[in-house]
Design a protein around this motif. Structure first.
Motif, mmCIF file in Angstrom:
data_model
loop_
_atom_site.group_PDB
_atom_site.id
_atom_site.type_symbol
_atom_site.label_atom_id
_atom_site.label_comp_id
_atom_site.label_asym_id
_atom_site.label_seq_id
_atom_site.Cartn_x
_atom_site.Cartn_y
_atom_site.Cartn_z
ATOM 1 N N GLU A 243 21.641 25.931 -42.035
ATOM 2 C CA GLU A 243 20.664 25.022 -42.628
ATOM 3 C C GLU A 243 19.849 25.747 -43.701
ATOM 4 O OE1 GLU A 243 20.003 21.643 -41.727
ATOM 5 O OE2 GLU A 243 21.979 21.898 -40.808
ATOM 6 N N ASP A 245 16.737 25.601 -44.633
ATOM 7 C CA ASP A 245 15.415 26.081 -44.236
ATOM 8 C C ASP A 245 15.491 27.260 -43.271
ATOM 9 O OD1 ASP A 245 16.508 23.864 -42.706
ATOM 10 O OD2 ASP A 245 14.767 24.056 -41.400
ATOM 11 N N SER A 248 17.105 32.429 -44.682
ATOM 12 C CA SER A 248 15.975 33.158 -45.249
ATOM 13 C C SER A 248 16.397 33.979 -46.464
ATOM 14 C CB SER A 248 15.359 34.088 -44.202
ATOM 15 O OG SER A 248 16.260 35.134 -43.872
ATOM 16 N N ASP A 274 14.759 13.491 -52.455
ATOM 17 C CA ASP A 274 13.689 13.836 -51.502
ATOM 18 C C ASP A 274 13.287 12.650 -50.653
ATOM 19 O OD1 ASP A 274 13.456 16.546 -52.122
ATOM 20 O OD2 ASP A 274 12.133 16.159 -53.808
ATOM 21 N N ARG A 282 14.997 15.491 -42.425
ATOM 22 C CA ARG A 282 15.421 16.861 -42.720
ATOM 23 C C ARG A 282 14.189 17.721 -42.947
ATOM 24 N NH1 ARG A 282 20.174 18.224 -41.188
ATOM 25 N NH2 ARG A 282 20.731 19.497 -43.007
ATOM 26 N N ARG A 283 14.317 19.020 -42.751
ATOM 27 C CA ARG A 283 13.162 19.918 -42.733
ATOM 28 C C ARG A 283 13.019 20.728 -44.023
ATOM 29 N NH1 ARG A 283 11.406 21.608 -37.227
ATOM 30 N NH2 ARG A 283 11.935 19.861 -35.881
ATOM 31 N N TYR A 284 13.429 20.159 -45.130
ATOM 32 C CA TYR A 284 13.348 20.833 -46.426
ATOM 33 C C TYR A 284 13.361 19.773 -47.516
ATOM 34 C CZ TYR A 284 18.275 19.763 -46.003
ATOM 35 O OH TYR A 284 19.445 19.095 -45.788
ATOM 36 N N ASP A 285 13.125 20.196 -48.738
ATOM 37 C CA ASP A 285 13.252 19.297 -49.878
ATOM 38 C C ASP A 285 14.213 19.897 -50.897
ATOM 39 O OD1 ASP A 285 11.796 21.325 -51.058
ATOM 40 O OD2 ASP A 285 9.936 20.162 -51.200
ATOM 41 N N LEU A 288 13.391 23.478 -52.254
ATOM 42 C CA LEU A 288 13.773 24.609 -51.409
ATOM 43 C C LEU A 288 15.277 24.850 -51.500
ATOM 44 C CD1 LEU A 288 12.533 25.730 -48.013
ATOM 45 C CD2 LEU A 288 14.973 25.278 -48.235
ATOM 46 N N PHE A 289 16.063 23.773 -51.476
ATOM 47 C CA PHE A 289 17.521 23.929 -51.545
ATOM 48 C C PHE A 289 17.922 24.593 -52.856
ATOM 49 C CE2 PHE A 289 21.958 22.911 -51.798
ATOM 50 C CZ PHE A 289 22.376 22.850 -50.482
ATOM 51 N N LYS A 292 17.311 28.297 -52.770
ATOM 52 C CA LYS A 292 18.296 29.061 -51.998
ATOM 53 C C LYS A 292 19.570 29.293 -52.808
ATOM 54 C CE LYS A 292 15.596 29.362 -48.480
ATOM 55 N NZ LYS A 292 14.938 30.651 -48.180
#
Length: 446
Positions: A243, A245, A248, A274, A282-285, A288-289, A292
């Motif tokens: 995932e 989020d 790291s 979003d 989902r635990r991100y937007d 953030l994706f 990464k």
């Protein structure tokens, strides 16, 4: 008490549906039975036991499970038929009513497969009188079945985690697999050392939500990666899916400089909108994706990045889909795995009023699949003419040989009688153009 004599001389047939984790677990079931004296039935042979490991990620998956069960019953008349996996956990009564099914084991019970078989085969009462399905509620799924096996493959699959604590609105996996749980770092290192001694070259880390590894033991997925990287003998590790989020920056940076972790990531996005991500819980937007992906490409420019995308989920307006398409189009990723949304009973998504038609789902899937093809081919084309190392995987004698580069480019060698000698060998090749179906680059040994 297990009666080992009832297993001697029997033959087993296996069928697996769904994810890499399921394939890994089926390989472990086969090994457990082999240790009891059960042989794997060859193609065309009639088996004494059939084991079907099921998936339930969509209603199509449920349908395929029912088809597979009936086909196994038909092809192996008189066999003792065991069904396990997610569909078995979610719909045990429905599965046990399929004609020919003898035993249904849920997510907590499948670890005791040998015990259940021993009891069933030594039971003196008529088979129809036996309790046919064994499951427990989601909150009581606590067992963890270790698995590090390859089955009939070249790469090994190491199960590092099971279950999920995050109830996304469209998903039934937490109900089927239970809450997140994982073994110790030490036990996994021991399994890897054992398969290294068997000659394993590559291991894929699998699980339901592997980024949550160790959360209840005060450990972390990064600590596991660091420990595995120190195991001598294994040349390659791959992270199957993680995932965004839970991916790291420290983990990304470690993989970039590690001894054996490959520049290859599979990251579920599900939507590039979003608004839809919020509806999915989902635990991100998207910000953030994107961070990464950019981080990976900055420290590993050659990395292959695969992305899961769901289309047509409840609440996905035409405007939201267009936002998602534009976001994905701009991302420097290598391939999209596109899935149409499927209604699942009991999920929170059913409370979202806007329903996307099947025709719209098909049209949106087609647009994203076309985008995926263009990204996939552009990624591969960058490497035509280069020399790269490939781990080759077993192939029938005289057939084309396939393998993967470190950054997950699929490579094909022309058919040759001695190709099979390359199985599990890492060799340097020169990459040429695409093969006939555009699924791999043709190569010649350097």
């Amino acid at each position: 008490m297990i009666n080992s004599s009832v297993f001697q001389g029997k033959k087993a047939a296996f069928f697996t549906l769904g994810c890499k984790l399921n394939f890994s677990e089926t390989s472990t079931f086969a090994k457990l039975l082999a240790d009891m004296g059960v042989l794997t039935a060859k193609e065309g042979e009639r088996a004494d036991i059939c084991l079907i490991n099921t998936c339930s990620v969509t209603d199509v998956a449920d349908h395929k499970c029912r088809q597979a069960i009936r086909r196994m019953v038909r092809n192996h008349p008189g066999a003792f038929v065991v069904v396990t996996g997610c569909y078995a956990q979610l719909q045990p009564g429905q599965v046990s009513e399929i004609e020919g099914v003898d035993l249904v084991l849920g997510s907590n019970e499948k670890a005791q497969l040998i015990q259940y078989l021993s009891e069933a085969w030594t039971e003196r009462v008529p088979q129809q009188s036996l309790h046919r399905h064994h499951t427990v509620p989601t909150k009581d799924i606590i067992s963890f079945q270790p698995s590090c096996s390859k089955g009939n493959r070249t790469r090994y699959f190491l199960k590092v985690q099971d279950g999920c604590d995050y109830f996304c609105t469209y998903c039934t996996i937490p109900y089927a697999r239970g809450f997140s749980r994982s073994p110790s770092v030490e036990s996994l290192v021991e399994q890897v050392e054992e398969v290294a001694a068997e000659g394993a070259q590559e291991i894929v880390l699998t699980g339901v939500n592997i980024g949550d590894f160790g959360k209840r033991q005060g450990s972390s997925f990064l600590s596991l990666v660091e420990a595995l990287d120190r195991v001598e003998g294994i040349k390659r590790f791959r992270i199957s899916s993680i995932e965004p989020d839970l991916l790291s920056d420290e983990l990304i940076d470690y993989c970039a400089t590690s001894r054996a972790f490959m520049p290859h990531f599979h990251i579920p996005l599900q939507s590039g909108s979003d608004e839809v991500l919020r509806l999915m819980h989902r635990r991100y937007d998207t910000a953030l994706f994107q961070h990464k992906v950019e981080r990976i490409k900055r420290v590993m420019p050659d990395a292959f990045i695969g992305v899961d995308v769901m289309v047509g989920t409840r609440g996905e307006t035409p405007e939201a889909f267009d936002d998602s398409y534009r976001f994905l189009d701009a991302l420097d990723v290598s391939q999209l795995h596109v899935f149409p949304y499927s209604e699942r009973p009991g999920t929170a998504a059913l409370r979202i009023p806007l329903v996307v038609s099947e025709q719209q789902k098909k049209e949106r899937s087609k647009r994203l699949l076309d985008l995926s093809d263009s990204k996939f081919q552009a990624f591969y084309q960058r490497y035509i003419g280069q020399q790269m190392e490939v781990l080759f995987e077993q192939a029938p004698k005289g057939r084309a040989m396939h393998g993967f580069t470190a950054n997950y480019i699929r490579v094909e060698l022309p058919p040759a009688d001695d190709n099979y000698l390359l199985d599990n060998q890492i060799r340097k090749v020169r990459l040429g153009g695409f093969n006939r179906d555009q699924s791999a680059l043709l190569a010649t040994l350097s």
